[in-house]
Structure formats: C-alpha cells, structure tokens
Design a protein around this motif. Structure first.
Motif, PDB file in Angstrom:
ATOM      1  N   VAL A 535      60.783 -43.436  24.717  1.00 37.21           N
ATOM      2  CA  VAL A 535      60.058 -42.820  23.608  1.00 37.21           C
ATOM      3  C   VAL A 535      61.046 -42.613  22.460  1.00 37.21           C
ATOM      4  O   VAL A 535      62.126 -42.064  22.658  1.00 37.21           O
ATOM      5  N   PRO A 539      59.745 -42.960  15.204  1.00 43.12           N
ATOM      6  CA  PRO A 539      59.194 -44.320  15.165  1.00 43.12           C
ATOM      7  C   PRO A 539      59.398 -44.935  13.781  1.00 43.12           C
ATOM      8  O   PRO A 539      59.150 -44.281  12.759  1.00 43.12           O
ATOM      9  N   SER A 564      56.962 -46.503  24.099  1.00 45.45           N
ATOM     10  CA  SER A 564      55.520 -46.261  24.109  1.00 45.45           C
ATOM     11  C   SER A 564      54.984 -45.864  22.741  1.00 45.45           C
ATOM     12  O   SER A 564      53.800 -46.050  22.464  1.00 45.45           O
ATOM     13  N   ASN A 565      55.858 -45.343  21.858  1.00 48.44           N
ATOM     14  CA  ASN A 565      55.385 -44.922  20.528  1.00 48.44           C
ATOM     15  C   ASN A 565      55.964 -45.780  19.409  1.00 48.44           C
ATOM     16  O   ASN A 565      56.026 -45.345  18.257  1.00 48.44           O
ATOM     17  N   GLN A 568      53.614 -46.196  16.483  1.00 44.23           N
ATOM     18  CA  GLN A 568      53.028 -44.954  15.959  1.00 44.23           C
ATOM     19  C   GLN A 568      52.967 -44.989  14.434  1.00 44.23           C
ATOM     20  O   GLN A 568      53.926 -45.357  13.763  1.00 44.23           O
ATOM     21  N   ASP A 589      50.340 -46.318  26.772  1.00 43.41           N
ATOM     22  CA  ASP A 589      50.163 -45.723  25.445  1.00 43.41           C
ATOM     23  C   ASP A 589      50.667 -46.625  24.324  1.00 43.41           C
ATOM     24  O   ASP A 589      50.714 -46.198  23.165  1.00 43.41           O
ATOM     25  N   SER A 593      48.046 -45.922  18.920  1.00 43.50           N
ATOM     26  CA  SER A 593      47.973 -45.659  17.475  1.00 43.50           C
ATOM     27  C   SER A 593      47.336 -46.801  16.694  1.00 43.50           C
ATOM     28  O   SER A 593      47.283 -46.747  15.461  1.00 43.50           O
TER      29      SER A 593
END
Length: 944
Positions: A535, A539, A564-565, A568, A589, A593
């Motif tokens: 993570v 981002p 995972s982000n 984002q 995930d 987004s």
C-alpha cells in the motif's frame, strides 16, 4: 472414451452461426448494415463456406484460391464490398458475379487473371469501383463491361495489355471517371486508337509505360482534371504531340515525375500546351534537367503547387524562383540543398517542404514569407538555431524540425510564432529546455520532443504553453521530474513519458502530476517503475481525476507487485494498459477507485497461481467490456465465473495454458462477442464438448480462429485440431434421461404398491427366511446348545407358561427353557433375540392359541423355526395347541396349517382330564434326537 470416437471430424455448420472457418466476423449476424467478414491471410485454397447471407463487407484477400466456381457463392444481396486481391486467382467461372448484384466495390488486384471475359462481370449493375491491377490481363472481351453502367473507377495497372486499343471495351461504360492503365507495356498512346468521341474521364494514369509517343489528335478528354504520365518514355526520347493546345485545358493536376523527355522538350510540354486550369504540377526526378530550367518553364501563371523532389538540387536562389511568385505550396524535399537564399518572390507561399536535404542552418531564409503556415525542415543537418531564424513568421501553424542535430533551444527562438500550433523537435540532441517555452507559443497544441537527451524536467518548463493539448517526451533519458513541472498545462489532454528512466521515486510525489485538470491520457510504459510496498502512502495519480487512459505496461524491471491503491484518484479511468510488468498477483482492491473502467490489458504477466487473480478483482469494474490477458501463464479462466462481468464483449486469452472451457464460464459472460483462445493447451475430451458445440453454433459470440486450435492432451491427439473431437458422442440427451427416470419411478411405484397390497406377507416371509439363513450359516460353525427348548408364545398366554410349563419342564424334569421375558438380552433388537433363542435351543415349542395366531412376532418365530426345520431336516419344532382351533380357522395363517398337516402335535387336555400323559409325551418329544418318524411313534392321540 475410445480414440476412434475422439478422432471423428465435425463437418456440419449452420449458416446462421459464426462457424465460418478461421474468419473474423464483425457486427451482428442479423444486421443489414454493419456485418463484415474478414478472411484474409488464412491459406484458403477454396472460398470459405458458409458465408453469412447478410454480409456487407467480405475480405478474402491474401489466400491461395486459384479457381472460383459459381457455386462457391450463394446469393449475397447485401454485399457491397468484396476483396479477393492477392489470392492467386487465375479463373473465375462466368455467372459468379450474379450472386452479388448490389456490389459497389470489387477488388481483384494482384491475381493471375489473363482475360476479362464477357460474362466475368455480368450482373454487376451497381458496381462503382473495380480493381484488376496486378494481374496478367492481355485481352478484354468487347462487351465485358457492357453491364457496368455505374462504374466510376477502374484500375488496370500492372497488366500486359500492350496496346491502347485493348482498353477500348472499358469505355462502353459511359460514367467512367477514373482510369488507371499504368505499367501495361504500352509503347504508343494515340487518342484515335482509344476513342474518337468525347469521354467522361476526369482522371487518367499512364505511369510506368515505355511510351515513345504520346499523341492527342482529338478532344477526347474535355473533362480531364488529372493527368499522370510519370515514369513514362524510353531513354529520354518520348515524343509529346498535342495537335491543339486547348485539348488539355481542363487539367488541374499534372504529374511529369521521371518522364523520359529531352531537356529541350520541356518547353513543348509546358508552354506549347494550354494549361489554363493547371494549379498542381509534379516534376520530380528529372535529374538531367537544370533546376533553373525546371522552374523557368514550370512556374506557369496559374500554378499554385509545385513539387520538385529528388532532382539533386543543391542551391535555391532568388533568381530560380522569380517566375514562381504565385505559388502557395513548394516542395523541395529529398534533394541536396545545403544553402537557401531569401525567398523574397514567394510572398503568397503557405506551405514549404525542405525535408531530407543538407541544410546546416536557416540563416533568415524565411523572413520574407509572411503568409507561411507550414514549414518542414526535418531530416536535415541543422545544429544551431538563432533568434532570427523564424522571425516574422506570425502566420506559421506547423513547424517540423525533427531528425536534425539541434542541442540547444535559445530562449528567443519562438518569440514571433504566436499562431504556431504544431511543433515537432524529436530526434535531436536537446539536453535541456531552458527558457524556450516560458511565456511563448500561446497557441501551441502539439509539442513533440521524442528521441532527445532530456534527463530532467524542471518546474514551469512549459509555463508559456497554456493551450497545449499533447506533450510527447517519450524516448528520452528522463529520471527526475520536479513537483508542479506540468502545473501550467491547464488544457493538456495527452502526456507521453514512455521509454525514459522514470522510477517509482520519480513519481512518488503526487505533485508531479498536479495542475493538469483536463489530462485524459498518460503514457508511462517502458520505464523502470517498480514497487515494494503493498500500500502506497501517497498514490502518484491522486490529482488526475479526469484521466481516462493510463498506459504503464512493459516496465523494464517488472513491477511484480502492484500496490492495492496505485490507481487511487483515477475515478474517470476507462482504459488501463498493464501488460508485460511481470505481475504475479492482483489485490482485490486494485480497481476500487476506477468504477468506469471498460478496457483492461494485462498480457505478458505471470498469473500462474490459482489465487493470482480472483473474481473480487473485477467486482468494482462492472462496466468492463474488453479484457486482454494473453501470454500470462493462466491455466484457468474460472476466476471470471463470479466476476459479474455482464458487459464483457471482448475476451482475448491467447497463448496461455488453458485446457478446458466449461459451460459455467461461458454462461457467466452473456454479452461476449469475441473470444480469442489461440495457442492454448486444450484437452480433447468430453470436458470440452460444450465449448466446441457452442463455438460452432453460437450466433452471438465468435471464437476467433477456432480452426487453428489444437489438442495438447491426450498425447495421441497432440497437434490435431480440437474440432476432431466428436462432440456428439459426449452429448447426453437430457430429455431422454428425464423421461427414462420418470418412467422408472412410475414403474417402481406401481410395483411397490402391488407387492405391498398382494405380496406383503410373501416378501416379509422371504426376508426373514434370508435372515434366518444367514444366522443358520453362522451357527453351523458353532457346537452345543444353551437351551433345551425355545418357547414361542403370546404374551397373553404367559400365565399358563408360568403356572404349568415351567414347573413341569424345568422344576420337575430339569429342562433348560428360553423365555422372552426372562432370557432376551435387553437393548438388542427383537429379531436378533428371537434368532439367537431359536438357534441356541435344541427344540422350539410353539404354544398355539387364538391370540398366538393374531400375533405378528409369534408369526415371525414360527417362520424362523420352520426354516430351521427345513434346513436341518431334523424335528426341532413341537406344536402344542392350548385351545381347540378348527382347521378351517387356520387357513388365514396357512403356514401353520401346512405344518399341522405335515407334523404331529400335542393338545393340552381339557379341563378335568389327566395331564400326566401330556407331560410324559412332551418329555419324550424333547428327548428325541432322531427324525420325525421316531417322534411320531412316541406321540399318540394327535391329529396327523
């Protein structure tokens, strides 16, 4: 399944399905407007079949179809475009064209046809464009083009017609506007050989014919606007003879490139002919004619466009261009120009091409061209630019400077270019941008800086480019980008940063991509971005809320792990290119987004593990309609089953290790239109029968190039077509099975009802006999008895047993008896206790009363004792009637009646009678060890 069944071929296809061998079908099969079939480069030796009848566009080019028969085509009334080019066609049966009467465009180029027969084109009443170039045509039948009343364009180039008279049959089509007859070995063109009446031709191309004579003696081209005689003539001796200057006065474009005429004849061609309408002239590749001569005669009063490429021109002087003051476009490309003087005379010039020359500097050559809008200086040797090189070019819109050796951009270089929209500076040696774009070029929309040596992008490097739409910085050496470097680019929609040295550290600060609220596309592919975190704290794309396309594939070191982000903030993202990143896992995930994502490309990754991609990955992107996941080591697509991809229309999963495509997967993708599974490792057994049948019969989904799919397993079928599997042998008729099951259930129900109603006691008796048989077999292995007699009686007769039987047999005579209430083992089943009691006793004594006859358990006891009597052939059964029961009352209990008829029995004396004889005979029966005859002698007074 036997190999013989597996190897049977399927040969039945339905016209209404996507079963056309190896071809790609675009559009719905029931569409009358957009149905297209592409069958090019398939190696076909015959016309593929069946062709969807509603096809509008059919491409069968680049195949090996030598002969075409009438029956190869069914009636294709909707067909408008047919491409049969480059397919080795040498013969077409007459009447074939009648199957597609509404055809508008017919391409037969680059085949081996030698003749255009009378019936070849018959029926093409709506044809407008016909290509027959690149064949071996030597003759055309007189009426071959008779039915082509709407033909507008005909290409007969690269054939072997040799004489212009052989072209005459095509002119029967009165509406013909464009005729291409180049490279046909024509050595003479005389208008009288072609026609003596006016033609409707507007464009005619004679290029690459060895003409020694070009003569027009009649006005047969009153509407001609384009004339091309490039590369014509032999050894610079072509004779040009136009008997009337006015015969070509409608021509607006003339191509004399490499025409073989003497230098002195250029006057005849250009000045002894009336070119009143001529505004475009190409006189390239006339190296034997001096440049001054070319421009002197070429720059006619009405000429607007002049092209002089590849003429070995080295210098451009003012004197040379003096007659060309009316030009709006001048092309000096691909010459040897190293010097160029001020072009004062070309005050009307708007477009100037100077690409592929030897210019080393500009030297104010363009300061007197106030109307110039397009300037191409690419592929020269320019190394230095000065502030005055482009001065006064206030109307310039496009400037090409790519492929030079420019290393530095002076701050003042673009100071006057307020209208410049397109600037290309790629393939130079620029190290830094400096202040070149600061507060300059307010109208610039496209800036190309590819293939330079930029290593760092500084803050506000592009502060003067407020209207820039596309910025291309690809293929540099950029490894550092300052925060807010693009913050002034409020209108930028496309940013290209591919093929640099950008790492995750370069873009770690989200401010790198800030200040671009309208950015739609970002290219970051072929860099060295990688991540170690699961993570990210910040981002990188958080400020790109309008971004729709992100291209981040082909990272040179491989990302391996995608945080995972990472995406984002990309709430508007529609297309994501993430291939060739060595990814081995996608977090559920990953796309949380990006709810608008409809295109996802993940090819060339390493998703070999079962858990690399799960259905949950796709839950946030229900709008996904195209998924490309080729060459990713995937061995199953089952992760798509519960992915809820109800809008997925294109799925490409070629070059993986997929072996089985099951029915559940297919049913989970209801809108799938294109399914690409080339080069997978299919298993050819019944696990794939549904997939094969569905692929052949579906009228909605097309499995692309199905006929190229081969078996990998079993080994005996390796490399064979997957269609060699006989799916009919795998197809179970569910309707028949349901009928059969229903029939069996009904029959069993009737049988059970019948048995229960009429044979209940027989079945029950047989069951207990079988149980007794099993028990008897076990007891035969044992020796000795526990009891002398097992007493079978009804519970209501128990007082007699206690008061009479026990005192006499056990107390007085010493017999050991087995009784229900006393000797049965608690907790054990009654049947087991009864069998154990009977087989553990030498004899069984049945006390017959009315109550006994009515008892179910008593009936079971006497049945088991009777079986023992039958099996051992010894008299182990003693019947005692405690009540007088007539024989006819025994009939319902027929098994006792049979026993009474076959065996002797005892009767309990009536009240008042002496009982001593009864007990004596019972003792003697218990002591008897022989057969029934001996016992019968001992007992008396009994009925037989």
């Amino acid at each position: 399944m036997s190999l013989a069944l597996l190897c049977m071929c399927i040969s039945v296809f339905e016209v209404s399905t996507f079963s056309l061998t190896n071809c790609t079908v675009s559009g719905a099969l029931n569409s009358m407007q957009n149905l297209k079939v592409f069958c090019y480069k398939m190696g076909f030796r015959t016309v593929p079949s069946p062709i969807p009848r509603k096809v509008r566009y059919l491409d069968i080019s680049f195949n090996l179809i030598s002969n075409i028969k009438v029956e190869d085509f069914e009636d294709l009334w909707n067909l408008r475009y047919l491409n049969l080019s480059n397919s080795n066609v040498s013969w077409i049966q007459e009447g074939t064209a009648e199957h597609f009467p509404n055809l508008i465009n017919f391409n037969l180029a680059n085949n081996k046809l030698k003749r255009v027969s009378e019936g070849l084109l018959n029926g093409l009443v709506n044809l407008q464009v016909l290509r027959l170039d690149g064949n071996r045509i030597e003759s055309i039948d007189t009426y071959a083009f008779d039915s082509l009343q709407k033909i507008k364009v005909l290409n007969l180039s690269k054939n072997n017609l040799q004489q212009i008279a052989n072209v005459k049959p095509v002119l029967l089509s009165a509406g013909l506007e464009e005729l291409f007859i180049g490279k046909n070995n024509l050595d003479v063109f005389t208008s009288s050989d072609l026609s003596r009446t006016a033609l409707s031709l507007k464009k005619i191309v004679f290029s690459q014919n060895p003409l020694t004579k070009f003569e027009i003696s009649e006005n047969i081209f009153p509407n001609l606007t384009f004339l091309d005689i490039s590369h014509c003539g032999q050894n610079r001796r072509m004779l040009w003879n136009i008997t009337d200057k006015a015969f070509l006065n409608s021509v607006t474009a003339l191509n004399l490139t490499a025409v073989q005429i003497p230098e002195e004849s250029i006057t005849t061609v250009l000045h002894n002919t009336s070119w009143d309408s001529l505004n475009k002239l190409r006189i390239s590749e006339l190296k034997w004619i001096k440049a001054e001569t070319l421009t002197q005669y070429a720059c006619l009063p009405g000429l607007k466009v002049l092209r002089l490429q590849r003429n070995k021109i080295s210098n451009v002087t003012a004197q040379m261009l003096a007659p060309c003051s009316n030009l709006t476009e001048l092309d000096f490309g691909d010459n040897e120009i190293s010097q160029i003087s001020a072009l004062k005379e070309l005050t009307q010039l708007r477009v100037l091409h100077l690409q592929i020359n030897k210019l080393t500097k500009v030297e104010n050559a363009f300061r007197d061209l106030p109307m110039l809008e397009f300037l191409d200086l690419s592929r020269n040797r320019i190394s230095t630019l000065t502030c005055s090189d482009f001065a006064n070019l206030t109307q310039l819109i496009s400037l090409y400077l790519y492929s030079n050796t420019i290393s530095k951009l002076p701050p003042c270089i673009f100071k006057d270019l307020n209208n410049l929209e397109n600037l290309r500076l790629g393939s130079n040696k620029i190290l830094t941008l400096g202040m070149a774009f600061k507060n300059k070029l307010p109208s610039l929309k496209v800036l190309q800086l590819t293939y330079n040596k930029l290593s760092k992008i500084y803050k506000k490097s592009f502060s003067g480019l407020s209207n820039l739409r596309t910025l291309d910085l690809g293929d540099n050496q950029i490894f550092e980008i300052e925060a807010y470097a693009f913050s002034e680019l409020q209108n930028l929609t496309e940013l290209k940063l591919s093929s640099n040295r950008i790492t995750d550290k370069t873009i770690r600060d989200p401010a790198v991509f800030s200040g671009m609220p309208n950015l739609k596309s970002l290219e970051l592919y072929s860099n060295v971005i990688s991540f170690v975190e699961d993570v990210l704290q910040m981002p990188p794309f958080g400020n790109l809320g309008s971004l729709e396309i992100l291209t981040i594939h082909s990272q040179r070191r491989g990302i391996e792990k995608m945080p995972s982000n990472l995406l984002q903030g990309l709430t508007s993202l529609k297309m994501f290119y993430g291939g060739s990143m060595n990814l081995n896992y996608l977090h559920p995930d990953t796309f949380t987004s990006t709810p608008k994502l409809w295109f996802l490309e993940l090819s060339k990754n390493a998703f070999a593990d079962d858990g690399s991609i799960t259905a949950e990955v796709f839950h946030p992107i229900p709008k996904l309609s195209k998924l490309i996941i080729s060459r990713s080591q995937i061995h199953s697509l089952n992760f798509l089953i519960n992915a809820n991809l109800t809008r997925l229309s294109v799925l490409r999963a070629s070059e993986n290790t997929l072996d089985v495509i099951n029915q559940t997967l297919i049913q989970s993708l209801p809108r799938l239109k294109f399914f690409d599974l080339k080069k997978n490792t299919f298993t050819c057994d019944c696990n794939n029968w549904f997939f094969i049948n569905w692929a052949l019969q579906s009228n909605y989904t097309q499995v692309i190039y199905l006929n190229t799919y081969t078996c990998s397993y079993p080994l005996s079928l390796r490399s064979k077509s997957i269609l060699d599997l006989n799916t009919e042998s795998c197809n179970v008729n569910l309707d028949f099975i349901m009928f059969l099951c229903s029939l069996i259930v009904v029959m069993l129900t009737l049988l059970v009802s019948f048995v229960y109603q009429f044979l209940h006691w027989h079945v029950l008796y047989a069951y207990y006999l079988f149980i007794a048989f099993l028990y008897d077999s076990k007891k035969k292995q044992q020796h000795g008895f526990t009891y002398d007699a097992f007493i079978s009686y009804n519970a209501q007769d128990e007082p007699w047993v206690v008061k009479e039987l026990l005192p006499n047999l056990e107390d007085e005579q010493g017999w050991r008896l087995c009784l229900h209430h006393r000797d049965f083992e608690p907790g054990r089943s009654i049947i087991d206790n009864i069998m154990d009691g009977i087989y553990s006793s030498r004899k069984t004594i049945c006390l017959i009363t009315y109550n006994y006859l009515k008892s179910t358990w008593c009936s079971k006891e006497i049945q088991m004792a009777n079986f023992r009597l039958f099996d051992e052939q010894k008299d182990v059964l003693i019947l005692i009637f405690l009540e007088d029961i007539p024989t006819h009352q025994l009939s319902p209990y027929y098994r006792i009646r049979k026993l009474v008829k076959k065996k002797t029995y005892l009767k309990w004396p009536k009240r008042g009678e002496d009982t001593r004889v009864f007990w004596q005979k019972l003792r003697m029966a218990l002591e008897t060890k022989e057969g029934p005859e001996e016992e019968k002698a001992l007992l008396s007074g009994q009925e037989g």
